[in-house]
Design an enzyme around this catalytic site. Structure first.
Site, PDB file in Angstrom:
ATOM      1  CE1 TYR A   1      -1.527   4.199   9.235  1.00  0.00           C
ATOM      2  CE2 TYR A   1      -0.316   3.164   7.352  1.00  0.00           C
ATOM      3  CZ  TYR A   1      -1.293   3.040   8.249  1.00  0.00           C
ATOM      4  OH  TYR A   1      -2.419   2.193   8.162  1.00  0.00           O
TER       5      TYR A   1
ATOM      6  CE  LYS B   1       3.400   3.543  13.299  1.00  0.00           C
ATOM      7  NZ  LYS B   1       3.183   2.996  11.931  1.00  0.00           N
TER       8      LYS B   1
ATOM      9  N   PRO C   1      -5.354   0.830  18.221  1.00  0.00           N
ATOM     10  CG  PRO C   1      -7.082  -0.242  17.548  1.00  0.00           C
ATOM     11  CD  PRO C   1      -6.488   0.316  18.733  1.00  0.00           C
TER      12      PRO C   1
ATOM     13  CG  HIS D   1      -2.094  -0.567   1.001  1.00  0.00           C
ATOM     14  ND1 HIS D   1      -3.314  -0.395   1.459  1.00  0.00           N
ATOM     15  CD2 HIS D   1      -2.371  -1.994   0.780  1.00  0.00           C
ATOM     16  CE1 HIS D   1      -4.285  -1.256   1.052  1.00  0.00           C
ATOM     17  NE2 HIS D   1      -3.589  -2.386   0.473  1.00  0.00           N
TER      18      HIS D   1
ATOM     19  CE1 TYR E   1      -6.360   3.795  10.591  1.00  0.00           C
ATOM     20  CE2 TYR E   1      -5.474   4.193   8.319  1.00  0.00           C
ATOM     21  CZ  TYR E   1      -5.357   3.530   9.516  1.00  0.00           C
ATOM     22  OH  TYR E   1      -4.490   2.530   9.927  1.00  0.00           O
TER      23      TYR E   1
HETATM   24  C1  PHB Z   1      -6.834  -4.004  10.141  1.00  0.00           C
HETATM   25  O1  PHB Z   1      -7.020  -4.202   9.056  1.00  0.00           O
HETATM   26  O2  PHB Z   1      -7.187  -4.759  11.038  1.00  0.00           O
HETATM   27  C2  PHB Z   1      -6.113  -2.827  10.607  1.00  0.00           C
HETATM   28  C3  PHB Z   1      -5.729  -1.881   9.644  1.00  0.00           C
HETATM   29  C4  PHB Z   1      -5.132  -0.403  10.113  1.00  0.00           C
HETATM   30  C5  PHB Z   1      -5.343  -0.383  11.378  1.00  0.00           C
HETATM   31  C6  PHB Z   1      -6.052  -1.081  12.632  1.00  0.00           C
HETATM   32  C7  PHB Z   1      -6.322  -2.305  12.062  1.00  0.00           C
HETATM   33  O3  PHB Z   1      -4.903   0.855  11.920  1.00  0.00           O
END
Ligand code: PHB
Ligand code: APR
Length: 389
Positions: free
Chosen positions: A384, A296, A292, A72, A200
Site C-alpha cells: 500500500y 495505485k 482504484p 496518513h 476500506y
Molecule cells: C479517494 O480518496 O478518491 C481514494 C482513496 C483511496 C482509494 C481510491 C480513491 O483507494
C-alpha cells in the site's frame, strides 16, 4: 514546429514528465485534447505513496503539498463490524499522503507556467507518424488547421482512450485485461470525514470506502452494478447504503450532507506490453489501468515517469540509450506487482454478482487472518505504501 520530446496528453503523467525534462533543459511540447479547466476539474484519486511525494518534490511542486497534504500513517480494512488497523508507520516505517490528484495537476500546471513550458490545449486528430524511425513527427489539428510537430522522441501520456497505444501495430503488442462486474459510485461532500484514517469496508451489503480531501471535505464510494446510472442514486440513498456497509460504530457518527459531485466509474485491470515501440514510449493510463481499490493509478503513472525521464535525459544529452532500452522492462516489473495488489484488494473487498457462498467466506477469512497476523498486515502495508522504484 520542432521539439525534443513530444508529449501527447497533459494529465498527471504528461505534465510531470514535461516538468522534469524542462528542469533538465530538455525541450518538450505537450499536446492536450481538453481545455485546461476541464483537466483541472476532474476529480480522481487522492493517496500519494512516499515515492510519489519525493518525485513531486524533485519536480519542484512539493511546497503546497507539504502544507495542505495530510500524512496518513495507517488505514482500516473492515468486515462488517470487525475493524482491522493497518499501521503503515509501525509495519514499514513509512506512510502515505492524502492530497488530491486535482491539486497535483494544478501544482504541475503552475510550475509549467513558471518555466514557460509549451502546453497546447484543444488539439484534435492527433496522429503519431514514423515512431519506428529516427525521425518521428506528430500531426494534429488546432482551430481547424493541420499542424506538424517534429521531434526526437514521443511520450504517449494520453490515458486509456488516447491514440498512443493504438499507434503500436497490433502484432507488436499484447494486452491483458480483467473487467470487474461492478463500478464505484463516488461522492464528494462538505462534511467532516468519517474517521481520521481511510476505511476500506467489506460487508454483507457490499464494498464501501470512506476517504477524504481535507478536514471538511469527504470522499466516499460504494460499489454499484454497472447498469446503474448516477440519476438512480439520490443523496439519501447513497448515505443509507454507505452506512449499511461501514462498521456500526463509524456509521452511527457519520456526518451527512448534500453531495457536491457524484459519478460512477467502472473497475478494470489492463496492461499493454511492451511500453516502447521505436521512439514512442507509453506512460501511465495509456499503458495500464488498475481498479482504484489499492490507490495505485496515479502512483504507477509517477513511477513510469521516474523510469523514463532520466532515461530520456541520458539519451538526449549524452547519447546513452541504456535507460530507454531498459524502460519497458523495468517499468513493467513494478506495474505487474501493483496490478496484483490492486486485484487482490478488489477481490478481498467486493461482492461479485452471482458469486457462490464460498466467495464471501473467503473474504471474511482473509480479513480475519489480517486481523490476527502481523505478517499479513505487513505485506499489505508494504504494497500500500508503495514498493521501491
Ligand atoms: C479517494 O480518496 O478518491 C481514494 C482513496 C483511496 C482509494 C481510491 C480513491 O483507494
Ligand atoms: N490527444 C491529446 N490528448 C489526449 C488524447 C488525444 N488523442 N486522448 C486523451 N488525451 C488527454 C486527456 O484529455 C487527459 O488529459 O490525455 C490526458 C490523459 O490523462 P489521464 O487519463 O489522467 O492519464 P495519466 O496522465 O496517465 O494519469 C494517470 O491519473 O487519470 C488518473 O486514474 C488515472 O490516476 C491515474 C493517473
Amino acid at each position: 514546429m520542432k521539439t525534443e520530446v513530444a508529449i501527447i496528453g497533459g494529465g498527471p503523467s504528461g505534465l510531470l514528465l514535461s516538468q522534469l525534462l524542462n528542469q533538465a533543459g530538455v525541450a518538450t511540447v505537450v499536446l492536450e485534447r481538453a481545455t485546461r479547466d476541464h483537466v483541472l476539474s476532474r476529480i480522481r484519486a487522492g493517496v500519494l505513496e512516499a515515492g510519489t511525494v519525493e518525485m513531486l518534490r524533485e519536480a519542484g511542486v512539493g511546497d503546497r503539498m507539504a502544507r495542505e497534504g495530510i500524512p496518513h500513517e495507517g488505514c482500516y480494512l473492515t468486515d462488517d463490524d470487525l475493524m482491522v488497523h493497518i499501521d503503515f508507520k509501525e509495519l514499514t516505517g513509512s506512510s502515505v499522503m492524502v492530497y488530491g490528484q486535482t491539486e497535483v495537476t494544478a501544482d504541475l500546471y503552475n510550475a509549467q507556467d513558471a518555466l514557460g513550458a509549451t502546453i497546447i490545449h484543444g488539439v484534435e486528430e492527433v496522429v503519431i507518424h514514423d515512431a519506428d524511425t529516427d525521425a518521428p513527427y506528430v500531426e494534429y489539428s488546432l482551430d481547424g488547421a493541420r499542424k506538424r510537430l517534429d521531434c526526437t522522441y514521443v511520450a504517449g501520456c494520453d490515458g486509456f482512450h488516447g491514440v498512443s497505444r493504438k499507434t503500436i501495430p497490433e502484432a507488436k503488442r499484447r494486452e491483458f485485461e480483467r473487467v470487474y462486474p461492478f463500478g464505484w459510485l463516488g461522492i464528494l461532500s462538505r462534511t467532516k470525514p468519517a474517521h481520521e484514517e481511510l476505511i476500506y469496508a467489506n460487508s454483507s451489503n457490499g464494498f464501501a470506502l470512506a476517504s477524504m480531501r481535507s478536514e471538511t471535505l469527504s470522499r466516499y464510494y460504494v460499489q454499484v452494478p454497472l447498469t446503474d446510472k448516477v440519476e438512480d442514486w439520490s443523496d439519501e440513498r447513497f448515505w443509507t447504503t454507505l452506512k449499511s456497509c461501514l462498521p456500526s460504530e463509524v456509521a452511527e457518527k457519520i456526518e451527512t450532507g448534500p453531495s457536491i459531485e457524484k459519478s460512477i466509474a467502472p473497475l478494470r485491470s489492463f496492461v499493454s506490453e511492451p511500453l516502447r515501440w521505436g521512439r514512442l514510449f507509453l506512460v501511465g493510463d495509456a499503458a495500464h489501468i488498475v481498479p482504484p481499490t489499492g490507490a495505485k493509478g496515479l502512483n504507477l503513472a509517477v513511477s513510469d515517469v521516474h523510469y523514463l525521464y532520466q532515461a530520456l535525459i541520458d539519451a538526449l544529452k549524452k547519447g546513452d540509450t541504456t535507460g530507454i532500452d531498459a524502460y519497458s522492462e523495468r517499468a513493467l516489473l513494478r506495474i505487474w506487482k501493483a496490478m496484483r495488489f490492486s486485484w487482490q484488494m478488489t477481490t478481498m473487498l467486493h461482492q461479485f454478482d452471482g458469486e457462490d457462498s464460498f466467495a464471501a467466506q473467503m473474504r471474511k477469512a482473509t480479513l480475519r487472518h489480517l486481523s490476527q497476523s502481523e505478517t499479513a498486515r505487513r505485506d499489505l502495508a508494504e504494497n500500500y505504501i508503495g514498493l521501491p522504484f
